[in-house]
Design an enzyme around this catalytic site. Structure first.
Site, mmCIF file in Angstrom:
data_model
loop_
_atom_site.group_PDB
_atom_site.id
_atom_site.type_symbol
_atom_site.label_atom_id
_atom_site.label_comp_id
_atom_site.label_asym_id
_atom_site.label_seq_id
_atom_site.Cartn_x
_atom_site.Cartn_y
_atom_site.Cartn_z
ATOM 1 N N GLU A 1 -3.923 3.415 0.690
ATOM 2 C CA GLU A 1 -4.503 3.712 1.832
ATOM 3 C C GLU A 1 -5.482 4.644 2.214
ATOM 4 O OE1 GLU A 1 -1.330 5.343 4.473
ATOM 5 O OE2 GLU A 1 -2.686 4.847 6.386
ATOM 6 N N GLY A 54 -0.338 14.663 1.268
ATOM 7 C CA GLY A 54 0.813 15.108 0.867
ATOM 8 C C GLY A 54 1.712 13.963 -0.022
ATOM 9 N N ALA A 55 1.630 12.807 0.630
ATOM 10 C CA ALA A 55 2.445 11.426 -0.043
ATOM 11 C C ALA A 55 2.141 10.280 0.418
ATOM 12 C CB ALA A 55 3.899 12.150 0.164
ATOM 13 N N MET A 56 2.513 9.222 0.120
ATOM 14 C CA MET A 56 2.190 8.172 0.562
ATOM 15 C C MET A 56 3.154 7.045 0.405
ATOM 16 S SD MET A 56 -0.106 5.870 1.710
ATOM 17 C CE MET A 56 0.285 4.282 2.174
ATOM 18 N N GLU A 57 3.426 6.056 1.666
ATOM 19 C CA GLU A 57 4.775 5.438 1.955
ATOM 20 C C GLU A 57 4.653 4.135 1.329
ATOM 21 O OE1 GLU A 57 2.232 6.341 4.300
ATOM 22 O OE2 GLU A 57 1.883 4.736 5.653
ATOM 23 N N HIS A 69 9.461 11.621 6.348
ATOM 24 C CA HIS A 69 8.310 11.085 6.969
ATOM 25 C C HIS A 69 8.065 9.769 6.416
ATOM 26 C CE1 HIS A 69 4.164 11.067 9.072
ATOM 27 N NE2 HIS A 69 3.961 10.464 7.934
ATOM 28 N N GLU A 70 7.685 9.937 4.796
ATOM 29 C CA GLU A 70 7.315 8.621 4.145
ATOM 30 C C GLU A 70 8.588 7.482 4.202
ATOM 31 O OE1 GLU A 70 4.448 8.844 3.287
ATOM 32 O OE2 GLU A 70 4.245 11.130 3.714
ATOM 33 N N HIS A 111 8.439 5.848 7.590
ATOM 34 C CA HIS A 111 7.380 4.743 7.493
ATOM 35 C C HIS A 111 7.883 3.412 7.200
ATOM 36 C CE1 HIS A 111 3.593 6.670 8.566
ATOM 37 N NE2 HIS A 111 3.733 7.535 7.803
ATOM 38 N N GLU A 116 1.310 6.861 12.552
ATOM 39 C CA GLU A 116 1.458 8.234 12.220
ATOM 40 C C GLU A 116 2.027 9.034 13.306
ATOM 41 O OE1 GLU A 116 1.506 8.960 9.229
ATOM 42 O OE2 GLU A 116 0.137 7.371 8.123
#
Ligand code: B3K
Ligand code: ZN
Length: 881
Positions: A125, A265-268, A301-302, A305, A324
Site C-alpha cells: 500500500e 506502524g503496520a499493514m493490514e 486497527h489492522e 481492517h 482509515e
C-alpha cells in the site's frame, strides 16, 4: 527518483479500469540480488469501460518476458511510458504471463519487495505492488491470488503469504517452497509475502461460529519473550469485532509478522499483517505503558481492517478515509471498551482531542490542508495523514453521535450487506448510514469535501423573566488552499447546562425533555436554540465529549471555567475547562516573557490545579490529563507571530511554579500512586504511573532536591520501562548534574534492544538541553543508522518535531540541519523523508527572522535536481502562496 515536474492526479478524473482481473498466480524465486517473479493473470474486458487497452503499472522492474494468450509480445505489441505499460487492441479475454526481475537488497525505499536484516518482506500500500510485478495496480481491481514461494531453506526457513497454506516441500537443491492461496478477492495493495528466519507464538482460537482459527505472531529469534501482549490483543480484537459488530474472522489462519525496518506502524495485508516491531514487541522491561496501549490499538486497527478495508475496499485512493477513518474509529472504540469504565473512555477521548489539536488542526490550517476525501494529490503516500485518519475518525464518530449507537450499527450492517467484496466510495458509506436510518445526510457531505477546521462561536443570553436560556451558534470555516469559501457543515453540538450547585439542569427545548445533554444539530451559518424552564443563570458546557472536530469560540470567564473544572459531569469538558484556564495563563505569560517583565502565576489557577491533583475520588489517569499543560505546539497555534523560545520559557515557568507551589501535594501524590508488585498494563495502574510521573516531572522542573533524589532513586530501582524512562527524562529536562552517567547506564543496559535504543535517542533529541550540535554528535554514535526508519525518526524527526526551542535556534542552524537530512533521506527513502519535510509546514507563522531562515532551507530542498515526488509535493506546497 524523478527530475521532471510531478503530475497532479485529480479525483474528478476517475474512470473505471479497462480490464478486470479474475485470477493471479505469482511465482517467486527469492534472491536478494535478483528475484525472479513470474506472474500469470487472467483478465477480461470491463463492461463498464469503453477503453480497449490493457493498462499495467510497473516500477524499477526488468521486464524479461511478456506473453498474451500464449504468444510472446514483441516491442511493437505494447508501449511503456514511465510506469505505464499499455497493450492496445487486446482481446475480450486475455491471459498474460509476465516475467520480471527485481533487486530487493537494493531497495532502500521499503516499498515493494525489500530485505530487512537479510530477510524478505513486502509493503504494497498504496502503490508498491507495481515494484514487484506489472499489474493494474489500483484498488478497484480485485482478484484471487495463488502464490508460490521458492527460496533457500537454510536462510529463509519460513515462507508466508496471504490466505491458507496449501502445499509445501523440498526442492532438493537446498531450496524449499510453499504455496499459498487466498480464498478472497483482494486489491493488489493487500498482497504480502515474508521469507525469513523467524519463530512464532501460536494458538488455536475458537470463533463465534465454532470454527477454530490458527493465530500466529512471528518474530526474530530472541523476541519470543515479547509477543504475549500482541497475541492477547489479537484475541481481544477478534472477540470484540464479533460482539460489537457481528463481524467474524473469515480465514482459518491469521498471522502477524514483526519487522525492524518498516515505514509506518503496520499493514493490514489479508491474513498476513506485517508490523513495525514497535507495535508488536513488548514486555515490562523494555516497553512503556504507552507502548502497550499502542500495541493494543494497532493490532486492533489492522485486524479491524479485515472488514473495513479488505472485504469492503476503496474504489480509488481519494477514498482512503473510507477505510482509515472508519478503522481508526473502530480501534478507538475497541480501546475504550477494553478499559471498560466511563472514566477510562473519557481519558481515551481526551487523548484523541489532544492529537487533533496537536497535529490535525495545524495540518488543516497549513499548506498541506486537504479534505478528509482529497480532490487531488501528487503522491498518495503523502495523504496518509492525521486529516484522513483522525479527522476521518471524527467524521465517522459524528454519524454515531447523530444516529445513536443503534442507528449507527444499522448503517454498518447495511454497508456490509450492500458492498461486501466491492471497492466503494465515501458517498456509499454515507448513503448506507442515511438509508438505514431514513435520514437525509446530504449536508454531511461537506465534512468530506471541505478542508479546514470549522469555528463554532457561541453566544448566550439568560432571560430571567421568561426563564429561558438562548444559545446562539455561528459557524465559519477558514479558507484553505484551493477553497476560499465554504458551505455550512452539519455539526452535532452536545450541550449541557450547569446550575450554581454544579449539577446538570434538566434540558427542555421546544417543550421536549432532552435529558441533561442535548445533541443540537447546527446546520446553518447561524442558529439559536432556546432552553426552557431554566430557573437560574446556568454555566454552559458546550461541545461535550468533543462532539465535533471544531474550534469552540466562547467567551468563558475564569469563574465559569473554575465552575466547570470542579463540577462538569462531562469529563471531557471538565478537562477542557482546565486546559482553557492553563492556555489563558500560557498565552499571557508568553507575551510577558517577550517584554522581559517578571512573571507571576496566580493563586486561583494553582489552587484549582492543586485541588484536582489531590481529589482522590477521581481516577489518577483523569487527574493526570487535567494537570498536563497544553503543549508548546498547541500554544503556538494560538499565536499570530510565533517565537518558540518565549513559549518554551513561559511553559517552563508554569511547570516550575506548579512544582514549587504544589510541592507537598505533588510529593504526596507521588507516593500515593506507586504501583508495587508485578507490572500490569491495566488502565488503573497506567493511570497511577502517569500521575506519579507527572508529579515527578513538575518537582524536578522546579529543581526540587527531594524531587531530583526521587528521580534518581526511581531510575535505580525501576521495575519497568515506564518508570525508567520517566526518571531519565525528568533528570534530563532538569539538567541534573549526573545525567550523562544515567544516560550511559541506560544505554549499556539496553543496547541490545533496538526499540529501547530508539527511546534513548528520542529522549535526548527532544530535550531542550540538546542543540543541533548535540544531535549531530548523536548521529555519529555507532548505534545510529539513517536507513532504519525507527532510528531515523527517533533522532532526526524527534529533534525537528519535538524540540521546538533548539530546532528554531535563531541562527537557523536547526533548519539547515533539516534541509540536509531531508535531502540525504530522500535519496534512500522518500516516504520517511517526506514526513520529515512536513516539520516546516507552519513556517509562515514564525517571526520574520526565523521565516527568512526557514524559507532559505525550504528553497534549498526544493532546488534539488533530483527529488522524489513525495518531498517535492510537500516543499512545493509549503513555498506556494
Ligand atoms: N494501511 C496502512 C498504511 C499504509 C501507508 C502507505 N504509505 C496502515 C494502516 O492504516 O493500517
Ligand atoms: Zn489503517
Amino acid at each position: 527518483m524523478r527530475t521532471d515536474t510531478p503530475q497532479t492526479i485529480y479525483r474528478k478524473d476517475y474512470t473505471p479500469p479497462s480490464y478486470l482481473v479474475d485470477t493471479v498466480e505469482l511465482g517467486f524465486d527469492l534472491d536478494p540480488a535478483r528475484t525472479v517473479v513470474a506472474n500469470r493473470l487472467t483478465m477480461r474486458r470491463n463492461p463498464d469501460s469503453a477503453q480497449r487497452e490493457i493498462e499495467l503499472y510497473g516500477e524499477n522492474l526488468e521486464l524479461v518476458a511478456l506473453r498474451m494468450n500464449g504468444k510472446t509480445l514483441g516491442e511493437s505489441d505494447y508501449r511503456i511510458e514511465g510506469s505505464l505499460l499499455t497493450i492496445p487492441n487486446a482481446p475480450e479475454e486475455a491471459t498474460l504471463e509476465i516475467e520480471t526481475v527485481c533487486a530487493p537488497e537494493l531497495n532502500t525505499t521499503l516499498n515493494g519487495l525489500y530485505t530487512s536484516n537479510g530477510s524478505f518482506y513486502t509493503q504494497c500500500e498504496a502503490e508498491g505492488f507495481r515494484a514487484i510485478t506489472y499489474f493494474p495496480d489500483r484498488p478497484d481491481v480485485m482478484a484471487k491470488y495463488t502464490v508460490m514461494l521458492r527460496a533457500d531453506k537454510e536462510k529463509y526457513p519460513v515462507l508466508l503469504s496471504n490466505g491458507n497454506l496449501i502445499e509445501e516441500g523440498d526442492l532438493g537443491d537446498g531450496r524449499h517452497y510453499a504455496k499459498w492461496e487466498d480464498p478472497f478477492k483482494k486489491p493488489s495493495y493487500l498482497f504480502a509475502l515474508v521469507a525469513a528466519r523467524l519463530v512464532c507464538q501460536e494458538e488455536k482460537f475458537k470463533l463465534a461460529d465454532g470454527r477454530e482459527a490458527l493465530l500466529q505472531v512471528w518474530v526474530e529469534e530472541g523476541n519470543l519473550d515479547k509477543t504475549d501482549y500482541a497475541m492477547q490483543s489479537l484475541k481481544n480484537s477478534i472477540r470484540w469485532d464479533e460482539e460489537r459488530w457481528g463481524l467474524e474472522l473469515d480465514l482459518d489462519r491469521f498471522m502477524i509478522v514483526a519487522v525492524g525496518d518498516f515505514n509506518m506502524g503496520a499493514m493490514e495485508n489479508k491474513g498476513l499483517n506485517i508490523f513495525n516491531t514497535k507495535f508488536v514487541l513488548a514486555n515490562p522491561r523494555v516497553a512503556t505503558d504507552v507502548d502497550f496501549q499502542g500495541i493494543e490499538a494497532v493490532v486492533g486497527h489492522e485486524y479491524f481492517h479485515n472488514w473495513t478495508g479488505n472485504r469492503v475496499t476503496c474504489r480509488d485512493w481519494f477514498q482512503l478515509s473510507l477505510k482509515e477513518g472508519l478503522t481508526v474509529f473502530r480501534d478507538q472504540e475497541f480501546s475504550a471498551d477494553m478499559v471498560g469504565t466511563e472514566s477510562g473512555r473519557a481519558v481515551g477521548r481526551i487523548d484523541q482531542v489532544r492529537t487533533l489539536r496537536q497535529a490535525q488542526f495545524p495540518e488543516d490550517a497549513g499548506p498541506m490542508a486537504h479534505p478528509v476525501r482529497p480532490d487531488s494529490f501528487v503522491e498518495i503516500n503523502n495523504f496518509y495523514t492525521v486529516t484522513v485518519y483522525e479527522k476521518g475518525a471524527e467524521v465517522v464518530r459524528m454519524y454515531q453521535t447523530l444516529l445513536g449507537r443503534e442507528g449507527f450499527r444499522k448503517g454498518m450492517d447495511l454497508y456490509f450487506e450492500r458492498h461486501d467484496e466491492q471497492a466503494v466510495t465515501c458517498d456509499d458509506f454515507r448513503r448506507a448510514m442515511a438509508d438505514a436510518n431514513g435520514r437525509d445526510l446530504s449536508q454531511f457531505e461537506h465534512w468530506y469535501s471541505q478542508a479546514g477546521t470549522p469555528v463554532v462561536r457561541a453566544e448566550t443570553r439568560y432571560d430571567e423573566i421568561a426563564k429561558t436560556y438562548t444559545l446562539t451558534l455561528f459557524q465559519s470555516c477558514p479558507a484553505t488552499p484551493g477553497q476560499s469559501s465554504k458551505f455550512p457543515f452539519h455539526i452535532p453540538v452536545a450541550v449541557g447546562l450547569l446550575g450554581a450547585d454544579g449539577r446538570d439542569m434538566p434540558l427542555v427545548i421546544d417543550g421536549q425533555e432532552r435529558g441533561t445533554t442535548a445533541v443540537l444539530e447546527l446546520t446553518a451559518a447561524q442558529q439559536s436554540f432556546v432552553f426552557e424552564n431554566v430557573q437560574e443563570q446556568p454555566t454552559p458546557s458546550i461541545l461535550r465529549d468533543f462532539s465535533a472536530p471544531v474550534v469552540l469560540d466562547y467567551n468563558y470567564g475564569d469563574a465559569d471555567l473554575l465552575h466547570l473544572f470542579s463540577h462538569d459531569s462531562d469529563p471531557v469538558n471538565r478537562w477542557e475547562a482546565g486546559q482553557r484556564l492553563a492556555m489563558g495563563r500560557l498565552l499571557k505569560l508568553t507575551g510577558e516573557v517577550g517584554v522581559g517583565a517578571s512573571l507571576l502565576l496566580d493563586d486561583t489557577f494553582l489552587m484549582a490545579m492543586g485541588k484536582m491533583l489531590s481529589d482522590e475520588s477521581l481516577d489518577p489517569a483523569f487527574r493526570e490529563q487535567c494537570l498536563l499543560l497544553p503543549s508548546e505546539t498547541m500554544v503556538a497555534e494560538q499565536i499570530e507571530v510565533v517565537n518558540p523560545l518565549s513559549i518554551h520559557l513561559a511553559r517552563q515557568f508554569v511547570r516550575a511554579n506548579i512544582g514549587t507551589r504544589l510541592r507537598e501535594e505533588l510529593l504526596a501524590q507521588y507516593h500515593a500512586n506507586q504501583t508495587p508488585g508485578e507490572y500490569s498494563p491495566d488502565a488503573l495502574s497506567i493511570g497511577k504511573r502517569a500521575l506519579k510521573n507527572l508529579c515527578l516531572a513538575y518537582l524536578t522542573a522546579a529543581q526540587d532536591e527531594e524531587g531530583l533524589r526521587l528521580a534518581q532513586e526511581q531510575f535505580d530501582n525501576a521495575g519497568n520501562m515506564t518508570d525508567r524512562v520517566a526518571a531519565v527524562s525528568a533528570l534530563l529536562h532538569a539538567r541534573a548534574p549526573n545525567v550523562d552517567q544515567v544516560l550511559q547506564r541506560f544505554y549499556d543496559e539496553f543496547e541490545d534492544e533496538a526499540l529501547v535504543v530508539d527511546k534513548w535517542f528520542a529522549m535526548q533529541a527532544s530535550s531542550a538541553t540538546t542543540d543541533v550540535s548535540g544531535v549531530r554528535a548523536l548521529m555519529r554514535h555507532p548505534a545510529f543508522n539513517l536507513r532504519n526508519p525507527n532510528r531515523a525518526r527517533s533522532l532526526v524527526s524527534s529533534f525537528c518535531a519535538n524540540n521546538p526551542v533548539q530546532f528554531h535556534a535563531p541562527d537557523g542552524s536547526g533548519y539547515a540541519f533539516w534541509a540536509e537530512q531531508v535531502i540525504t533521506l530522500d535519496a534512500l527513502n522518500p516516504q520517511v523523508a517526506s514526513r520529515l519535510a512536513r516539520a516546516m509546514d507552519r513556517w509562515r507563522r514564525y517571526t520574520p527572522e526565523l521565516q527568512e531562515h526557514m524559507k532559505k532551507a525550504l528553497q534549498q530542498v526544493a532546488g534539488q535536481q533530483r527529488l522524489s515526488n513525495d518531498v517535492r509535493e510537500v516543499v512545493g506546497k509549503a513555498l506556494a502562496n
